[in-house]
Scaffold this active site. Structure first.
Site, PDB file in Angstrom:
ATOM      1  N   CYS A   1      -5.097   5.836 -14.642  1.00 35.99           N
ATOM      2  CA  CYS A   1      -5.071   6.001 -16.310  1.00 35.99           C
ATOM      3  C   CYS A   1      -4.635   4.654 -16.854  1.00 35.99           C
ATOM      4  O   CYS A   1      -3.642   4.153 -17.338  1.00 35.99           O
ATOM      5  CB  CYS A   1      -4.055   7.037 -16.628  1.00 35.99           C
ATOM      6  SG  CYS A   1      -4.077   8.349 -15.859  1.00 35.99           S
ATOM      7  N   GLU A   2      -5.929   3.696 -16.888  1.00 30.95           N
ATOM      8  CA  GLU A   2      -5.715   2.335 -17.223  1.00 30.95           C
ATOM      9  C   GLU A   2      -7.209   1.818 -17.461  1.00 30.95           C
ATOM     10  O   GLU A   2      -7.790   1.908 -16.319  1.00 30.95           O
ATOM     11  CB  GLU A   2      -4.966   1.714 -16.320  1.00 30.95           C
ATOM     12  CG  GLU A   2      -4.630   0.368 -16.603  1.00 30.95           C
ATOM     13  CD  GLU A   2      -3.093  -0.231 -16.102  1.00 30.95           C
ATOM     14  OE1 GLU A   2      -2.095   0.707 -15.998  1.00 30.95           O
ATOM     15  OE2 GLU A   2      -2.781  -1.304 -15.901  1.00 30.95           O
TER      16      GLU A   2
ATOM     17  N   ARG B   1      -7.142  -6.477  -6.432  1.00 26.91           N
ATOM     18  CA  ARG B   1      -7.344  -7.740  -6.591  1.00 26.91           C
ATOM     19  C   ARG B   1      -8.360  -7.969  -7.821  1.00 26.91           C
ATOM     20  O   ARG B   1      -8.214  -9.200  -8.541  1.00 26.91           O
ATOM     21  CB  ARG B   1      -8.179  -8.334  -5.363  1.00 26.91           C
ATOM     22  CG  ARG B   1      -7.006  -8.159  -4.191  1.00 26.91           C
ATOM     23  CD  ARG B   1      -7.550  -8.842  -2.969  1.00 26.91           C
ATOM     24  NE  ARG B   1      -7.532 -10.308  -3.199  1.00 26.91           N
ATOM     25  CZ  ARG B   1      -8.665 -10.968  -3.444  1.00 26.91           C
ATOM     26  NH1 ARG B   1      -9.858 -10.517  -3.698  1.00 26.91           N
ATOM     27  NH2 ARG B   1      -8.519 -12.222  -3.766  1.00 26.91           N
TER      28      ARG B   1
ATOM     29  N   TYR C   1      -6.449 -10.742 -10.231  1.00 27.67           N
ATOM     30  CA  TYR C   1      -7.097 -12.175  -9.904  1.00 27.67           C
ATOM     31  C   TYR C   1      -8.554 -12.195 -10.621  1.00 27.67           C
ATOM     32  O   TYR C   1      -8.939 -13.320 -10.147  1.00 27.67           O
ATOM     33  CB  TYR C   1      -7.259 -12.533  -8.539  1.00 27.67           C
ATOM     34  CG  TYR C   1      -5.836 -12.260  -7.689  1.00 27.67           C
ATOM     35  CD1 TYR C   1      -4.901 -12.844  -7.784  1.00 27.67           C
ATOM     36  CD2 TYR C   1      -6.039 -11.511  -6.672  1.00 27.67           C
ATOM     37  CE1 TYR C   1      -3.763 -12.457  -7.160  1.00 27.67           C
ATOM     38  CE2 TYR C   1      -4.840 -11.152  -5.783  1.00 27.67           C
ATOM     39  CZ  TYR C   1      -3.661 -11.711  -5.974  1.00 27.67           C
ATOM     40  OH  TYR C   1      -2.648 -11.412  -5.119  1.00 27.67           O
TER      41      TYR C   1
ATOM     42  N   GLY D   1      -5.459 -20.111   4.027  1.00 24.50           N
ATOM     43  CA  GLY D   1      -5.946 -20.280   2.577  1.00 24.50           C
ATOM     44  C   GLY D   1      -7.281 -20.560   2.676  1.00 24.50           C
ATOM     45  O   GLY D   1      -8.044 -20.480   1.499  1.00 24.50           O
TER      46      GLY D   1
ATOM     47  N   GLY E   1      -5.247 -15.672   7.252  1.00 26.95           N
ATOM     48  CA  GLY E   1      -5.173 -14.310   7.209  1.00 26.95           C
ATOM     49  C   GLY E   1      -6.452 -13.608   6.804  1.00 26.95           C
ATOM     50  O   GLY E   1      -7.148 -13.062   7.653  1.00 26.95           O
TER      51      GLY E   1
ATOM     52  N   GLU F   1      -2.559 -20.990   9.703  1.00 25.32           N
ATOM     53  CA  GLU F   1      -2.335 -19.547   9.420  1.00 25.32           C
ATOM     54  C   GLU F   1      -3.509 -18.755   8.684  1.00 25.32           C
ATOM     55  O   GLU F   1      -2.867 -18.371   7.639  1.00 25.32           O
ATOM     56  CB  GLU F   1      -0.943 -19.483   8.664  1.00 25.32           C
ATOM     57  CG  GLU F   1       0.329 -20.208   9.503  1.00 25.32           C
ATOM     58  CD  GLU F   1       1.431 -20.576   8.640  1.00 25.32           C
ATOM     59  OE1 GLU F   1       2.084 -20.569   9.047  1.00 25.32           O
ATOM     60  OE2 GLU F   1       1.270 -20.339   7.281  1.00 25.32           O
TER      61      GLU F   1
ATOM     62  N   TYR G   1      -5.589  -8.252   1.758  1.00 18.86           N
ATOM     63  CA  TYR G   1      -4.981  -7.957   0.520  1.00 18.86           C
ATOM     64  C   TYR G   1      -5.489  -6.625  -0.312  1.00 18.86           C
ATOM     65  O   TYR G   1      -5.301  -6.614  -1.216  1.00 18.86           O
ATOM     66  CB  TYR G   1      -4.884  -9.328  -0.117  1.00 18.86           C
ATOM     67  CG  TYR G   1      -4.663 -10.199   0.365  1.00 18.86           C
ATOM     68  CD1 TYR G   1      -3.082 -10.365   0.696  1.00 18.86           C
ATOM     69  CD2 TYR G   1      -5.292 -11.304   1.047  1.00 18.86           C
ATOM     70  CE1 TYR G   1      -2.525 -11.554   1.550  1.00 18.86           C
ATOM     71  CE2 TYR G   1      -4.809 -12.592   1.471  1.00 18.86           C
ATOM     72  CZ  TYR G   1      -3.467 -12.805   2.012  1.00 18.86           C
ATOM     73  OH  TYR G   1      -3.116 -13.681   2.742  1.00 18.86           O
TER      74      TYR G   1
HETATM   75  N1  LLP Z   1       0.334 -18.870   5.428  1.00 19.51           N
HETATM   76  C1  LLP Z   1       1.178 -18.914   4.067  1.00 19.51           C
HETATM   77  C2  LLP Z   1       2.603 -19.535   4.211  1.00 19.51           C
HETATM   78  C3  LLP Z   1       0.887 -18.006   3.110  1.00 19.51           C
HETATM   79  O1  LLP Z   1       1.538 -17.935   1.823  1.00 19.51           O
HETATM   80  C4  LLP Z   1      -0.325 -17.534   3.212  1.00 19.51           C
HETATM   81  C5  LLP Z   1      -0.793 -16.665   1.906  1.00 19.51           C
HETATM   82  C6  LLP Z   1      -0.988 -17.397   4.288  1.00 19.51           C
HETATM   83  C7  LLP Z   1      -0.767 -18.406   5.293  1.00 19.51           C
HETATM   84  C8  LLP Z   1      -2.608 -16.751   4.562  1.00 19.51           C
HETATM   85  O2  LLP Z   1      -3.412 -17.149   3.447  1.00 19.51           O
HETATM   86  P1  LLP Z   1      -4.790 -16.663   3.450  1.00 19.51           P
HETATM   87  O3  LLP Z   1      -5.309 -17.329   4.834  1.00 19.51           O
HETATM   88  O4  LLP Z   1      -4.858 -15.084   3.762  1.00 19.51           O
HETATM   89  O5  LLP Z   1      -5.439 -17.087   2.270  1.00 19.51           O
HETATM   90  N2  LLP Z   1      -2.581 -11.576  -2.478  1.00 19.51           N
HETATM   91  C9  LLP Z   1      -3.686 -12.860  -2.720  1.00 19.51           C
HETATM   92  C10 LLP Z   1      -3.423 -13.752  -1.638  1.00 19.51           C
HETATM   93  C11 LLP Z   1      -1.758 -14.100  -1.338  1.00 19.51           C
HETATM   94  C12 LLP Z   1      -1.681 -15.260  -0.202  1.00 19.51           C
HETATM   95  C13 LLP Z   1      -0.193 -15.127  -0.025  1.00 19.51           C
HETATM   96  N3  LLP Z   1      -0.041 -16.525   1.158  1.00 19.51           N
HETATM   97  C14 LLP Z   1      -5.009 -12.329  -2.672  1.00 19.51           C
HETATM   98  O6  LLP Z   1      -5.336 -11.032  -2.539  1.00 19.51           O
HETATM   99  O7  LLP Z   1      -6.137 -13.242  -2.972  1.00 19.51           O
END
Ligand code: LLP
Length: 462
Positions: free
Chosen positions: A390-391, A359, A363, A277, A321, A319, A420
């Protein structure tokens, strides 16, 4: 073509943006290192390069739109996280972007991998990630996904509901395994991020709440089952978060549950996972924390709370990402049309859009953009970069200043699209999903190829 510029301030009818684009940057050619991948620069001709390769040449070879991913930057970010979290475990969240090449890089750099579907699990295993370095997530894992994860011997399954406790236990029993599990808890933190990506307040679908006792009840149930080994508690509070306060509250509450578990059951769980996150910079206004700051803040709070409760400090995992892959890539587009709406703004249409980056529409995400195929000293014009769908909500960059001489055929690069974007890409309007091209050691290669119309038609069996 006459195009109006208004660096001098708002004119009648202007809808001026807030934040980063409230005023034009001093130099439109600047590539702010906060938002661009490590090896991105401009060459002597003003062309943007990545890993020393000019985007003009990359566009000729790979076409547009395309994502270009700086492998050196990806690996450096992996190492920054593992160094900062030495003695803890870093699980890269595959949902941000996953491919076999990425899995190999993670394996080589000593990271673990969080997967949340059968498809992600299959990709991880196909690229040789040792199963014990994989964590299986998801709020509604199918029986088949559970079976494959248990049979593969994944290092942990993160349980998300009472039903899943029973499903995983039965599967493990049937396969003659004892499955290591964590329980995902909802700590009741309001993360300061978009509602759709906040996950630790109580009124949402993930995890078992601490507040109403469901988390403690889940612990009771798991501890009674011989085929499950409860190794820890998991909390993920949301995504694109800058403020460490939410993580600190989460850590405190998770340690609180460990204390209750010790008091009620006489067992001390050996692990806690505080999820991902961490936010990244999409525009130079964003000010993300570095991995070492995050690691220090989390370790301090966990050890302080554990000492106060008389608990041994559990092994920590995280975790990330987005924070690893997000900044490493940019999307390269070609300008197809330029429309000046008098007194409003200029609409610049590119050859991709919401199918390669949803995104902005989903968002209200903010991005930056740069003219990449050349430098320009023309005056800045308030612009909106839109796609070909088309949007009318098909917006890539809502507010951007681009040079007044922007022309059809120019290349635009949108940074920080590693996370993402390809992962959430779609075939809306039967648009083909772009390739991901990894740039490293003076070379570039597709790690995910461009989709073809044959790919689309192959699925159509009517
Ligand atoms: N761990 C769990 C359990 C998660 O659900 C997520 C993200 C992560 C780790 C990794 O989060 P990060 O470090 O990448 O923020 N599609 C959205 C983000 C959805 C995240 C879902 N879970 C976007 O484009 O902002």
């Amino acid at each position: 073509m006459s195009r109006s510029a208004h660096p001098a301030g708002p004119r009648h009818g202007d809808v001026l943006p807030e934040g980063h684009y409230a005023a034009p940057p001093a130099d439109l050619n600047d590539l702010d290192p906060r938002v661009w991948a490590r090896t991105v620069a401009r060459d002597g001709d003003g062309v943007v390069t990545v890993g020393g390769l000019p985007v003009t040449r990359l566009a000729e070879e790979f076409g547009t739109p395309a994502y270009f991913l700086d492998e050196e930057d990806f690996r450096a970010r992996c190492r920054a996280w593992t160094d900062a979290f030495e003695g803890a475990d870093v699980f890269y969240a595959g949902k941000a972007f996953l491919s076999r090449a990425v899995v190999r890089w993670l394996r080589e750099e000593g990271l673990n991998l969080d997967v949340c579907s059968g498809g992600e699990l299959a990709t991880a295993l196909a690229a040789g990630m040792p199963a014990d370095r994989i964590a299986m997530h998801g709020n509604n894992k199918s029986p088949d996904e559970i079976e494959r994860a248990v049979a593969a011997g994944v290092g942990r399954i993160v349980l998300d509901s009472y039903q899943e406790i029973v499903r995983v236990a039965h599967t493990a029993e049937r396969l003659g395994r004892r499955q290591r599990v964590q329980i995902r808890v909802t700590v009741g933190v309001e993360a300061h991020t978009h509602e759709f990506i906040a996950t630790a307040h109580e009124d949402q679908k993930f995890g078992l709440a601490l507040a109403d006792g469901q988390a403690a009840e889940a612990v009771r149930r798991v501890l009674k089952l011989d085929s499950l080994e409860l190794v820890g508690i998991h909390s993920h509070i949301g995504s694109q978060i800058f403020d460490m306060a939410g993580f600190e509250v989460s850590a405190r509450r998770v340690v609180g549950l460990l204390t209750e578990i010790r008091d009620e059951h006489g067992v001390q769980l050996p692990e806690i996972d505080l999820g991902g996150g961490l936010g990244i910079a999409y525009t130079p206004d964003d000010d993300p924390r570095e991995p070492y700051e995050i690691a220090k803040a989390l370790r301090d709070i966990v050890s302080r709370e554990c000492t106060a409760a008389g608990l041994a400090v559990p092994r920590l995992s995280v975790e990330p990402g987005r924070a690893i892959v997000g900044p490493t890539a940019f999307t390269l587009y070609e300008v197809g049309t330029v429309k000046e709406l008098e007194g409003l703004r200029t609409y610049v249409s590119v050859d991709g859009g919401m199918s390669d980056n949803i995104r902005t529409a989903l968002y209200d995400a903010e991005y930056s953009v740069a003219l990449a195929s050349r430098a320009s000293s023309a005056e800045p014009v308030l612009s909106r970069v839109v796609g070909k769908h088309c949007e009318s909500g098909d917006i890539v960059v809502r507010d951007a200043y681009l040079p007044a001489d922007l022309a059809v055929g120019d290349l635009l690069a949108v940074p920080a699209t590693g996370a993402y974007c390809r992962a959430m890409a779609s075939n809306y309007n039967h648009v083909l999903r772009p390739p991901v091209v990894a740039v490293a050691d003076g070379g570039a290669r597709e790690i995910v190829r461009r989709e073809t119309e044959e790919d689309l038609l192959r699925l159509d069996v009517g």
